[in-house]
Design a protein around this motif. Structure first.
Motif, PDB file in Angstrom:
ATOM      1  N   ASN A 148      13.795  -3.552  12.798  1.00 41.77           N
ATOM      2  CA  ASN A 148      13.276  -3.690  11.446  1.00 41.77           C
ATOM      3  C   ASN A 148      13.426  -5.148  11.018  1.00 41.77           C
ATOM      4  N   SER A 150      11.718  -6.139   8.069  1.00 41.49           N
ATOM      5  CA  SER A 150      11.588  -6.027   6.619  1.00 41.49           C
ATOM      6  C   SER A 150      11.546  -4.551   6.282  1.00 41.49           C
ATOM      7  N   ASN A 151      11.340  -4.243   5.003  1.00 39.09           N
ATOM      8  CA  ASN A 151      11.353  -2.844   4.574  1.00 39.09           C
ATOM      9  C   ASN A 151      10.239  -2.029   5.211  1.00 39.09           C
ATOM     10  N   ASN A 152       9.067  -2.629   5.399  1.00 39.79           N
ATOM     11  CA  ASN A 152       7.917  -1.876   5.908  1.00 39.79           C
ATOM     12  C   ASN A 152       7.329  -2.492   7.174  1.00 39.79           C
ATOM     13  N   GLN A 153       8.091  -3.301   7.900  1.00 40.39           N
ATOM     14  CA  GLN A 153       7.556  -3.970   9.075  1.00 40.39           C
ATOM     15  C   GLN A 153       8.500  -3.799  10.257  1.00 40.39           C
ATOM     16  N   PRO A 195       2.771  -4.138  11.050  1.00 37.88           N
ATOM     17  CA  PRO A 195       2.902  -4.596   9.656  1.00 37.88           C
ATOM     18  C   PRO A 195       3.220  -3.498   8.657  1.00 37.88           C
ATOM     19  N   SER A 196       2.730  -2.290   8.866  1.00 38.30           N
ATOM     20  CA  SER A 196       2.907  -1.234   7.878  1.00 38.30           C
ATOM     21  C   SER A 196       3.440   0.011   8.562  1.00 38.30           C
ATOM     22  N   VAL A 197       4.601   0.470   8.113  1.00 37.05           N
ATOM     23  CA  VAL A 197       5.246   1.607   8.729  1.00 37.05           C
ATOM     24  C   VAL A 197       5.556   2.653   7.670  1.00 37.05           C
ATOM     25  N   ASP A 198       5.411   3.903   8.043  1.00 39.54           N
ATOM     26  CA  ASP A 198       5.699   5.025   7.160  1.00 39.54           C
ATOM     27  C   ASP A 198       6.978   5.695   7.647  1.00 39.54           C
ATOM     28  N   TYR A 199       8.018   5.680   6.802  1.00 41.05           N
ATOM     29  CA  TYR A 199       9.312   6.213   7.215  1.00 41.05           C
ATOM     30  C   TYR A 199       9.316   7.726   7.365  1.00 41.05           C
TER      31      TYR A 199
END
Length: 372
Positions: A148, A150-153, A195-199
């Motif tokens: 990880n 960043s929060n969404n990357q 770049p964009s991840v869904d937890y």
């Protein structure tokens, strides 16, 4: 004299003869096709070894031999023709040739000639020239790691076993547990940023590689790497680095603690031996000495069967007379105790006469006498 055949009979026999010829020709063609492979396929695996294959046991009925040579630059002498040193076989039939690393020379024209003899005929695969730098198939990438940043990357990195990593380009494919198709990206280096991840999703990543345009012209990709996983709802296939601590702390550890507690409770309830080990009881002597306490009322000598004579012998059998001391009146002719000391020398300058009866020091001897 035989009668001549009718026209219909002659046509029938001619047709049967033609059919027989066609059947024989078909069998011959199929036999030739089985004996003569269509071509030779060569692949350089990760610059470590080279294999050239021309068939299998199911399609070959003769043992083919392979000969190879390199075309050197004009300034060098012509390299000799050599036969394959390590044949690959299936049930005794040569199906290919294996070359070690020292026999591979890239960026030089490489020629092979394959032939065999079968039934008095020579079976030949036409001479073929190739460039080995265009036939390299790299090994799959290894050590895939997700971090990880960043929060969404997310950031995916990996390593390569190819000795010339600058000659490689990569392809990354990934899919979540809610997707129906794979998404693929071409990457020039050994790093890929998501770049964009869904937890709430669970992702699977693969990586493969091939020689880039600066080191060769090829479409031979490596096999896909071992997958790496990230996200929630992890299955037994694996988890990512960030998922593993959360999974162990919040899922595995509480369940293991609860199971251990239940096992201990069951053991403590149903196994008396565990109770004795953990909480030993104080022994009750009345169980072993019931007759001593109930019948003999705690009389140990009687319970032990000791005779009365022996018991009496241990009792004390002595007596002491008391000596009484009392003050006796003075007798005639007795001398006071202090007068027995009149001969003591008095200190210089003092009289040797006895002190008066009022003196505290002499009051101790006032009623004391020495018996004669």
């Amino acid at each position: 004299m035989d009668s001549p055949l009718s026209p219909s009979s002659a046509r029938k026999e001619a047709g049967m003869f033609l059919t027989l010829i066609l059947l024989l020709s078909g069998r011959s063609l199929r036999a030739m096709a089985a004996q003569s492979p269509q071509g030779v396929e060569c692949i350089v695996f990760n610059d470590q070894y080279l294999t050239c294959m021309w068939g299998s046991k199911a399609t070959l009925t003769a043992n083919y031999s392979l000969y190879y040579w390199y075309i050197p630059p004009r300034s060098e002498n012509h390299m000799p023709v050599e036969e394959c040193k390590h044949y690959l076989q299936e049930e005794g039939i040569n199906t290919g040739c294996w070359f070690n690393h020292s026999e591979i020379i890239q960026f030089r024209p490489f020629y092979i000639h394959v032939n065999a003899s079968h039934g008095g005929r020579s079976l030949i695969i036409p001479t073929k020239g190739m460039k080995l730098q265009d036939l390299v198939k790299p090994a799959p990438p290894v050590n895939l790691t997700i971090q990880n940043i960043s929060n969404n990357q997310l950031q995916l990195t990996w390593d390569s076993m190819y000795l010339k990593p600058l000659c490689l380009e990569y392809a990354v494919k990934y899919k979540s547990n809610q997707d129906t198709s794979w998404t693929e990206h071409l990457v020039s280096g050994k790093i890929f940023s998501f770049p964009s991840v869904d937890y709430e999703k669970y992702y699977t990543f693969y990586v493969k590689s091939k020689i880039n345009q600066y080191c060769g012209t090829t479409q031979l990709w490596s096999e896909w790497s071992v997958p790496v996983f990230w996200g929630n709802n992890a299955t037994d296939q694996g988890t990512a680095e960030e998922q593993a601590p959360w999974f162990w702390i919040h899922v595995v550890l509480p369940i293991a603690s609860l199971m251990l507690f239940l096992v201990l409770v069951i053991l403590l309830i149903r196994m008396e031996r565990v109770w004795v080990i953990l909480m030993p009881r104080i022994p009750n002597p009345s169980k072993n000495f019931e007759e001593l306490f109930n019948t003999h009322q705690g009389n140990f000598p009687e319970w032990a069967g000791v005779s009365k004579d022996i018991v009496e012998s241990f009792k004390p059998n002595y007596s002491e007379s008391f000596c009484y001391v009392s003050e006796l009146p003075p007798k005639a002719g007795s001398t006071p105790l202090w007068e027995g000391h009149d001969k003591l020398r008095a200190p210089p300058g003092r009289s040797s006469a006895p002190a008066s009866s009022s003196s505290p020091g002499l009051s101790l001897f006032k009623n004391s006498y020495v018996g004669v």
